[in-house]
Design a protein around this motif. Sequence first.
Motif, PDB file in Angstrom:
ATOM      1  N   PRO A  87       0.811  -1.227   0.000  1.00  0.00           N
ATOM      2  CA  PRO A  87       0.000   0.000   0.000  1.00  0.00           C
ATOM      3  C   PRO A  87       0.836   1.265   0.000  1.00  0.00           C
ATOM      4  N   VAL A  88       2.000   1.243   0.664  1.00  0.00           N
ATOM      5  CA  VAL A  88       2.867   2.422   0.694  1.00  0.00           C
ATOM      6  C   VAL A  88       3.382   2.738  -0.705  1.00  0.00           C
ATOM      7  N   LEU A  89       3.835   1.716  -1.417  1.00  0.00           N
ATOM      8  CA  LEU A  89       4.321   1.925  -2.783  1.00  0.00           C
ATOM      9  C   LEU A  89       3.206   2.412  -3.703  1.00  0.00           C
ATOM     10  N   ALA A  90       2.031   1.827  -3.536  1.00  0.00           N
ATOM     11  CA  ALA A  90       0.893   2.261  -4.363  1.00  0.00           C
ATOM     12  C   ALA A  90       0.539   3.717  -4.073  1.00  0.00           C
ATOM     13  N   LYS A  91       0.606   4.110  -2.801  1.00  0.00           N
ATOM     14  CA  LYS A  91       0.301   5.494  -2.430  1.00  0.00           C
ATOM     15  C   LYS A  91       1.332   6.450  -3.022  1.00  0.00           C
ATOM     16  N   GLU A  92       2.624   6.086  -2.927  1.00  0.00           N
ATOM     17  CA  GLU A  92       3.661   6.938  -3.493  1.00  0.00           C
ATOM     18  C   GLU A  92       3.511   7.059  -5.007  1.00  0.00           C
ATOM     19  N   ARG A  93       3.168   5.949  -5.662  1.00  0.00           N
ATOM     20  CA  ARG A  93       2.980   5.985  -7.114  1.00  0.00           C
ATOM     21  C   ARG A  93       1.817   6.900  -7.486  1.00  0.00           C
ATOM     22  N   GLN A  94       0.724   6.827  -6.735  1.00  0.00           N
ATOM     23  CA  GLN A  94      -0.431   7.671  -7.025  1.00  0.00           C
ATOM     24  C   GLN A  94      -0.095   9.138  -6.789  1.00  0.00           C
ATOM     25  N   GLU A  95       0.708   9.417  -5.742  1.00  0.00           N
ATOM     26  CA  GLU A  95       1.112  10.796  -5.490  1.00  0.00           C
ATOM     27  C   GLU A  95       1.950  11.348  -6.641  1.00  0.00           C
TER      28      GLU A  95
END
Length: 301
Positions: A87-95
């Motif tokens: 989830p952290v990687l997905a959040k950073e990618r979306q940001e």
Amino acid sequence: MSGMSQPFNHRGSVSPPARPDASMSLLTHVMDHSLDEGYAEASARREAEGTAGLPRTLKARLALAAGLVLAAMVVTLGAAQARVAAPVLAKERQELIDRVQRADEHADGLEQDIERLRENVASRQREALKQHGGDQGQLVALLSGATEVRGPGVKLVVDDAKGSSTGGGGKPRENAGFSDTGRLRDRDMQKIVNGLWQSGAEAISINGQRLTALSAIRAAGDAILVDNRPLVPPYEVLAVGDKKRLGTAFQDSADGQYLHVLQESYGIRYTLSAVDEVRLPAASSLTVRTATAEEPKKGAS
């Protein structure tokens, strides 16, 4: 006849027939002895010593169990960390995606502001030309590209060759430094425009970009720029002039012949047609930074 000796019987000395698979002795040996002799001896020795199979002592069994538990813990922890990090990687990618989108929107807004400012500047320049040019103001505006024009002329549509690539390579066009890729280059467009001016064109635009005495045709990578604005093929070149003579004069000129060579040698496509009415927009900007108008001499008529 009875005294004749009988032939000696050799049946007892005849060798047995060869096996059909005699020529495949190596393969037969492998099939019959699938386990290497060294491994077989080691296995037999361990069975004789009683050390084959699972450990029999309590200490050895506990060590094996501890090793299995440790391996399971490592696998479990790795899976848990991967689950937490996903989830952290997905959040950073979306940001990052959001930041790129906001930057694109901001750039589009700046481009619109620049376009409005250019139109405002061009409008003020046209008004200034009309006010200070007197009876010649309209003519000056037409010649400088500060106002829209219309009239008969020609339409020249030029496009890259079919299946042309963007990469370099191949033999260069002679004395031009361009790779043989079937793509129209900035110097090709310069020759086309110069040929139209020489053939009698009074106003020219390329893909809606009005050309003036300050216009520059350059290249940025594989793109052609007109006044720092990229163009996308096919390139539509509109020229105002005598529609009966302009097209013929251009085709007979050296630059028109150059375009014909590009078509024959590199597959570049073009069509030239006469048009009853051509409409050209005003130039987006006419900024003069160095040249100044000379003051009229006293006593001059």
